[in-house]
Write a protein that holds these residues in place. Structure first.
Motif, short mmCIF file in Angstrom:
data_model
loop_
_atom_site.label_atom_id
_atom_site.label_comp_id
_atom_site.label_asym_id
_atom_site.label_seq_id
_atom_site.Cartn_x
_atom_site.Cartn_y
_atom_site.Cartn_z
N SER A 46 0.86 -1.20 0.00
CA SER A 46 0.00 0.00 0.00
C SER A 46 0.88 1.23 0.00
CB SER A 46 -0.90 -0.03 1.24
OG SER A 46 -1.78 1.07 1.26
N ILE A 47 1.61 1.43 -1.09
CA ILE A 47 2.68 2.43 -1.08
C ILE A 47 2.19 3.86 -1.06
CG2 ILE A 47 4.26 0.83 -2.24
CD1 ILE A 47 3.74 2.37 -4.81
N TYR A 48 0.91 4.09 -1.39
CA TYR A 48 0.41 5.47 -1.42
C TYR A 48 -0.45 5.79 -0.22
CZ TYR A 48 1.97 5.18 -6.24
OH TYR A 48 2.72 5.00 -7.36
N THR A 49 -0.63 4.85 0.68
CA THR A 49 -1.50 5.04 1.84
C THR A 49 -0.72 4.88 3.13
OG1 THR A 49 -3.39 4.14 0.61
CG2 THR A 49 -3.59 4.27 3.01
N LEU A 50 -0.86 5.87 4.00
CA LEU A 50 -0.23 5.79 5.31
C LEU A 50 -1.14 4.99 6.23
CD1 LEU A 50 2.21 6.80 6.96
CD2 LEU A 50 0.80 8.75 7.65
N ASN A 51 -0.70 3.81 6.61
CA ASN A 51 -1.49 2.93 7.45
C ASN A 51 -0.97 2.92 8.88
OD1 ASN A 51 -3.34 1.75 5.44
ND2 ASN A 51 -1.47 0.93 4.55
N THR A 52 -1.87 2.65 9.78
CA THR A 52 -1.52 2.58 11.21
C THR A 52 -1.51 1.12 11.65
OG1 THR A 52 -2.51 4.74 11.65
CG2 THR A 52 -2.19 3.28 13.53
N TYR A 53 -0.44 0.74 12.32
CA TYR A 53 -0.28 -0.62 12.80
C TYR A 53 -0.11 -0.63 14.31
CZ TYR A 53 0.44 -1.77 7.91
OH TYR A 53 0.27 -1.91 6.56
N TRP A 54 -0.54 -1.72 14.91
CA TRP A 54 -0.48 -1.88 16.36
C TRP A 54 0.26 -3.14 16.74
CZ3 TRP A 54 -2.35 1.76 19.72
CH2 TRP A 54 -3.21 2.73 19.19
N GLY A 55 0.98 -3.08 17.85
CA GLY A 55 1.55 -4.27 18.42
C GLY A 55 0.52 -5.04 19.23
N GLN A 56 0.95 -6.17 19.75
CA GLN A 56 0.02 -7.04 20.47
C GLN A 56 -0.20 -6.60 21.91
OE1 GLN A 56 3.18 -7.67 20.03
NE2 GLN A 56 3.95 -8.50 21.96
N GLY A 57 0.64 -5.73 22.40
CA GLY A 57 0.50 -5.23 23.77
C GLY A 57 1.41 -5.96 24.73
N THR A 58 1.87 -5.23 25.72
CA THR A 58 2.69 -5.82 26.79
C THR A 58 2.20 -5.29 28.13
OG1 THR A 58 4.96 -6.22 27.56
CG2 THR A 58 4.50 -4.04 26.65
N GLN A 59 2.06 -6.18 29.08
CA GLN A 59 1.50 -5.81 30.39
C GLN A 59 2.56 -5.16 31.27
OE1 GLN A 59 -1.79 -6.27 31.67
NE2 GLN A 59 -1.00 -4.98 33.32
N VAL A 60 2.18 -4.04 31.84
CA VAL A 60 3.01 -3.38 32.85
C VAL A 60 2.17 -3.32 34.13
CG1 VAL A 60 4.08 -1.22 33.57
CG2 VAL A 60 4.36 -2.03 31.22
N THR A 61 2.69 -3.88 35.20
CA THR A 61 2.01 -3.88 36.48
C THR A 61 2.91 -3.26 37.52
OG1 THR A 61 0.80 -5.89 35.89
CG2 THR A 61 0.85 -5.28 38.22
N VAL A 62 2.39 -2.24 38.20
CA VAL A 62 3.16 -1.55 39.24
C VAL A 62 2.48 -1.81 40.58
CG1 VAL A 62 4.14 0.62 39.99
CG2 VAL A 62 3.75 0.22 37.56
N SER A 63 3.20 -2.42 41.48
CA SER A 63 2.65 -2.73 42.79
C SER A 63 2.98 -1.63 43.78
CB SER A 63 3.21 -4.06 43.28
OG SER A 63 4.61 -3.98 43.46
N SER A 64 2.06 -1.44 44.71
CA SER A 64 2.26 -0.36 45.69
C SER A 64 3.03 -0.86 46.90
CB SER A 64 0.91 0.19 46.13
OG SER A 64 0.12 -0.85 46.66
#
Length: 122
Positions: A104-122
């Motif tokens: 798709s050389i003429y179109t700017l497409n948006t891509y996403w990763g699968q996600g990564t979990q960040v957990t911050v404990s108190s």
């Protein structure tokens, strides 16, 4: 095929640090903006930080002064250094990139990763 692969999430105590990485691969012609979003349980996905190919940066107010976004254009990789983490930073973090690809050389497409979990404990 184009992929965004994230790494670096995990569990950390409040006040700690994590570094996220996201590498883009596949039939890429060029990458414009890259960024990080996050989504906490029950909340909408929100922008954390974004960086253009030229290095212009935008941060969410909640992370200014604590998070740093950077990118390596030669490696098609974006990073997010997260310092002084607090429990409110707990979320799934998603990488995002705007790309021109061979199918798709003429179109700017948006891509996403699968996600990564960040957990911050108190």
């Amino acid at each position: 095929q184009v992929q965004l692969v994230e790494s670096g999430g995990g569990l950390v105590q409040a006040g700690g640090s994590l570094r996220l990485s996201c590498a883009a691969s596949g039939s890429i012609i060029s990458i414009n903006a890259m960024g990080w979003y996050r989504q906490a349980p029950g909340k909408q996905r929100e922008l954390v930080a974004a960086i253009t190919r030229g290095g212009a940066i935008n941060y969410a107010d909640s992370v200014k002064g604590r998070f740093t976004i950077s990118r390596d254009n030669a490696k098609n990789t974006v990073y997010l250094q997260m310092n002084s983490l607090n429990p409110e930073d707990t979320a799934v973090y998603y990488c995002n990139a705007e790309m021109f690809v061979r199918d798709s050389i003429y179109t700017l497409n948006t891509y996403w990763g699968q996600g990564t979990q960040v957990t911050v404990s108190s």
